[in-house]
Design an enzyme around this catalytic site. Structure first.
Site, PDB file in Angstrom:
ATOM      1  CB  SER A 194      -0.870  -0.015   1.263  1.00 42.25           C
ATOM      2  OG  SER A 194      -1.366   1.271   1.531  1.00 42.25           O
ATOM      3  CE1 TYR A 238      -3.472  -2.540   4.824  1.00 38.14           C
ATOM      4  CE2 TYR A 238      -3.312  -0.176   4.452  1.00 38.14           C
ATOM      5  CZ  TYR A 238      -3.525  -1.452   3.970  1.00 38.14           C
ATOM      6  OH  TYR A 238      -3.773  -1.647   2.629  1.00 38.14           O
TER       7      TYR A 238
HETATM    8  N1  LIG Z   1      -8.497  -1.136  -1.844  1.00 39.39           N
HETATM    9  C1  LIG Z   1      -7.502  -0.274  -1.739  1.00 39.39           C
HETATM   10  O1  LIG Z   1      -7.684   0.943  -1.935  1.00 39.39           O
HETATM   11  C2  LIG Z   1      -6.118  -0.750  -1.410  1.00 39.39           C
HETATM   12  C3  LIG Z   1      -5.103   0.218  -1.358  1.00 39.39           C
HETATM   13  C4  LIG Z   1      -3.804  -0.183  -1.059  1.00 39.39           C
HETATM   14  C5  LIG Z   1      -3.551  -1.523  -0.830  1.00 39.39           C
HETATM   15  N2  LIG Z   1      -4.540  -2.446  -0.872  1.00 39.39           N
HETATM   16  C6  LIG Z   1      -4.193  -3.850  -0.615  1.00 39.39           C
HETATM   17  O2  LIG Z   1      -4.702  -4.662  -1.646  1.00 39.39           O
HETATM   18  C7  LIG Z   1      -4.967  -5.974  -1.147  1.00 39.39           C
HETATM   19  C8  LIG Z   1      -6.357  -6.398  -1.538  1.00 39.39           C
HETATM   20  O3  LIG Z   1      -7.260  -5.475  -0.938  1.00 39.39           O
HETATM   21  P1  LIG Z   1      -8.763  -5.249  -1.444  1.00 39.39           P
HETATM   22  O4  LIG Z   1      -8.985  -3.801  -1.405  1.00 39.39           O
HETATM   23  O5  LIG Z   1      -9.034  -6.030  -2.687  1.00 39.39           O
HETATM   24  O6  LIG Z   1      -9.541  -5.866  -0.193  1.00 39.39           O
HETATM   25  P2  LIG Z   1     -10.849  -6.763  -0.055  1.00 39.39           P
HETATM   26  O7  LIG Z   1     -11.844  -6.439  -1.101  1.00 39.39           O
HETATM   27  O8  LIG Z   1     -11.229  -6.653   1.366  1.00 39.39           O
HETATM   28  O9  LIG Z   1     -10.297  -8.222  -0.363  1.00 39.39           O
HETATM   29  C9  LIG Z   1      -9.386  -8.837   0.497  1.00 39.39           C
HETATM   30  C10 LIG Z   1      -9.251 -10.300   0.139  1.00 39.39           C
HETATM   31  O10 LIG Z   1      -8.346 -10.913   1.088  1.00 39.39           O
HETATM   32  C11 LIG Z   1      -8.996 -12.011   1.711  1.00 39.39           C
HETATM   33  N3  LIG Z   1      -8.541 -12.131   3.086  1.00 39.39           N
HETATM   34  C12 LIG Z   1      -8.562 -11.176   4.039  1.00 39.39           C
HETATM   35  N4  LIG Z   1      -8.130 -11.692   5.204  1.00 39.39           N
HETATM   36  C13 LIG Z   1      -7.819 -12.993   4.967  1.00 39.39           C
HETATM   37  C14 LIG Z   1      -7.373 -14.053   5.776  1.00 39.39           C
HETATM   38  N5  LIG Z   1      -7.136 -13.892   7.084  1.00 39.39           N
HETATM   39  N6  LIG Z   1      -7.159 -15.265   5.207  1.00 39.39           N
HETATM   40  C15 LIG Z   1      -7.406 -15.452   3.892  1.00 39.39           C
HETATM   41  N7  LIG Z   1      -7.856 -14.489   3.071  1.00 39.39           N
HETATM   42  C16 LIG Z   1      -8.074 -13.284   3.628  1.00 39.39           C
HETATM   43  C17 LIG Z   1     -10.492 -11.668   1.632  1.00 39.39           C
HETATM   44  O11 LIG Z   1     -11.320 -12.800   1.669  1.00 39.39           O
HETATM   45  P3  LIG Z   1     -12.029 -13.377   3.005  1.00 39.39           P
HETATM   46  O12 LIG Z   1     -12.505 -12.200   3.803  1.00 39.39           O
HETATM   47  O13 LIG Z   1     -13.092 -14.258   2.477  1.00 39.39           O
HETATM   48  O14 LIG Z   1     -10.949 -14.141   3.687  1.00 39.39           O
HETATM   49  C18 LIG Z   1     -10.575 -11.043   0.246  1.00 39.39           C
HETATM   50  O15 LIG Z   1     -10.662 -12.048  -0.749  1.00 39.39           O
HETATM   51  C19 LIG Z   1      -4.724  -5.902   0.363  1.00 39.39           C
HETATM   52  O16 LIG Z   1      -3.446  -6.418   0.665  1.00 39.39           O
HETATM   53  C20 LIG Z   1      -4.780  -4.407   0.638  1.00 39.39           C
HETATM   54  O17 LIG Z   1      -4.022  -4.065   1.795  1.00 39.39           O
HETATM   55  C21 LIG Z   1      -5.826  -2.088  -1.157  1.00 39.39           C
END
Ligand SMILES: NC(=O)c1ccc[n+]([C@@H]2O[C@H](COP(=O)([O-])OP(=O)(O)OC[C@H]3O[C@@H](n4cnc5c(N)ncnc54)[C@H](OP(=O)(O)O)[C@@H]3O)[C@@H](O)[C@H]2O)c1
Length: 260
Positions: free
Chosen positions: A150, A165
């Protein structure tokens, strides 16, 4: 054709964590379009099944997709998940995308157990999965590891009350760049990917939190991202990762808007 476009990814097996929704799901769909076989991991079987249905709709045969429902924060489940993935064969591409933004709140009020959990999911799980697939990659002389981080790692002061985080993503980046150097010349690349501000459940969850608990600044920041229309789609975030995945670069921090 898929091979030319995909930088040699066709026929490779990719393990994508957090593939049930958001960025991970979009990465999985993109990898399938490039001809890769998939091992998809998340806790929610229902969301993984929905990803598989979407893949089937695009003509991806069921035998090319393995679903693993597991909690990456739980060491035993993680070990079983890795065993299931490797029982299918070598993992050649690993996208450590699953992550948690929790716990949020005043740093002094965060219990150590919650902090440990964040590090378990955001750092230890990525390192453990890497350790499990790495012997196969180095033996083959080819592997691709991407750790989804991130922008907070570069600007930790920008998300006050998201200390776990900030700290865990910074640690993930340090791990990645250190490992990339260790593996230089082996054919296995390790890179960090910062996806930008993406319209996913994670953003929505933050906006839905109690302002008092997470602080007006953090709440306002994420509410503004949505209302200003600056959030990008998961597909766009995934495309920028996939455009770089087949290349030879290692030890880099890829930003979503970097020119390819
Ligand atoms: N969205 C943003 O703006 C943003 C910005 C910077 C970085 N990121 C990073 O991008 C990545 C994806 O984020 P996203 O925005 O797509 O989030 P999201 O929509 O919440 O998706 C997160 C995914 O990770 C899985 N997950 C979470 N905790 C887990 C666990 N303990 N074990 C196994 N699977 C787990 C969730 O599935 P389950 O809940 O079913 O386990 C889901 O499939 C993350 O690393 C996040 O920090 C996102």
């Amino acid at each position: 054709m898929a091979d030319e476009v995909g930088g040699g990814l066709a026929g490779r097996t990719a393990l994508v964590t957090g593939a049930g929704r958001g960025i991970g799901r979009a990465v999985a769909l993109g990898l399938a379009d490039l001809g890769a076989d998939l091992v998809l991991l998340a806790r929610s079987s229902r969301q993984l099944e929905a990803t598989r249905e979407e893949l089937a709709g695009r003509g991806v045969a069921d035998r090319r997709v393995l679903l693993i429902a597991a909690d990456l924060g739980d060491e035993e489940q993680r070990t079983q998940a890795v065993d299931a993935a490797l029982a299918r064969g070598r993992v050649e591409i690993l996208v450590n995308n699953a992550g948690t933004v929790e716990p949020l709140g005043a740093t002094a009020e965060i219990p150590a157990s919650d902090l440990r959990w964040a590090f378990e999911v955001n750092l230890i799980a990525a390192v453990a999965l890497t350790a499990a697939v790495l012997p196969g990659m180095t033996a083959a002389g080819w592997g691709r590891i991407v750790n989804v981080s991130s922008g907070i790692a570069a600007a930790p002061e920008a998300m006050v009350r998201a200390n776990a985080y900030a700290a865990s993503k910074a640690a993930l980046e340090a791990h990645s760049l250190n490992l990339a150097e260790e593996l230089r010349g082996t054919g296995v690349t390790v890179n960090v990917y910062r996806p930008g501000r993406v319209d996913t459940a994670m953003q929505e969850w933050i906006r839905g939190q109690d302002q008092e608990r997470i602080g007006a600044a953090l709440h306002g920041r994420f509410t503004r991202f949505a209302s200003s229309g600056e959030l990008i789609t998961p597909e766009r975030a995934a495309a920028a990762l996939l455009a770089r995945l087949g290349g030879e670069e290692t030890g880099r921090v890829w930003e979503v808007d970097d020119p390819v």
